[in-house]
Design an enzyme around this catalytic site. Sequence first.
Site: not given
Lengths: 82, 239
Positions: B89, B206, B208
């Site tokens: 990002c 994302h 994660e």
Amino acid sequence: MYKAIITVRLRPSILDPEGKAIEQALQSLDFSALSGLRVGKYIEMNVEATERDVAEQMVDAACGKLLANPVMEDYSYELHEA
Amino acid sequence: MEKMKFGVVVFPGSNCDHDAYHAVKHVLGEQAEFLWHKEGHLGDVDVVILPGGFSYGDYLRCGAISRFSPIMKEVIRHASEGRHVIGICNGFQILTEAGLLPGALLRNHSLRFVCRSVRLRVENNETAFTSQFMAGQVLTVPVAHGEGNFYTDTETLGELEARNQVVFRYVDVDGEPTDQANPNGSLGNIAGIVNRHGNVLGMMPHPERVVEQLLGGDDGLGVFTSLRDAITGTVPTTS
């Protein structure tokens, strides 16, 4: 001492949805004669230099290194004696 | 076996740094440390993570100022040695500003901040970041950005495609890269790319945030297990 007036614009090949939205808002306010609206950035700063070409080189370097991203933006500037 | 180490760079305004740290430290179970952006060295980290967020408030352009943080010199050196860097990002935006990846991330075509799960197709599973996925596998991963509209000139786009540097693409439920599946107007529905040497990945979604079922899914974990495999040669034994 100079004052630099810098304009950073999206390159012509890049769509500007923000400009388009503003243009549509203007048209809905009956400004039908206004078109081709694009949004850019205005930056001003003082330049400590005695020679004009030295000032110009500094401003140009600052634009190339940080103030504009050549992938998506063009820049131009004016120098005024302050 | 000695654990590998991830370094998560923290800029003023980073806000996904703890998510990234949690993913690699607690879920993946490897070593991790935060690296303040003023640091002049990376220590002994194997992989640098540039996390999501709004570094320097997105002032001027997203990533434009953080790209000149002192630690970025070391990140560029790390990448030039062929070692691994992943930008997620805002991290992707920083990597393009730094010139480690081509292109730029423009304002979303919709002008809206988009925060939702999207489908990603794995376009290249022969990278250090994607080896644990199957080619063409479709993942569900969240995006959360206002400037994720990947742009580059036609020539560079052609090179990215020809060299298989496009790693993830936004796709629909049928796995097709349609306009409707594109959350931000990115050229070619591009969601993530690697550099020419394949050691630097930038992606807007994302991974994660989807590393365990508690978070609603673990489709993103493969990015980190792939990296572990690339660094230590360990194939994960978890299912």
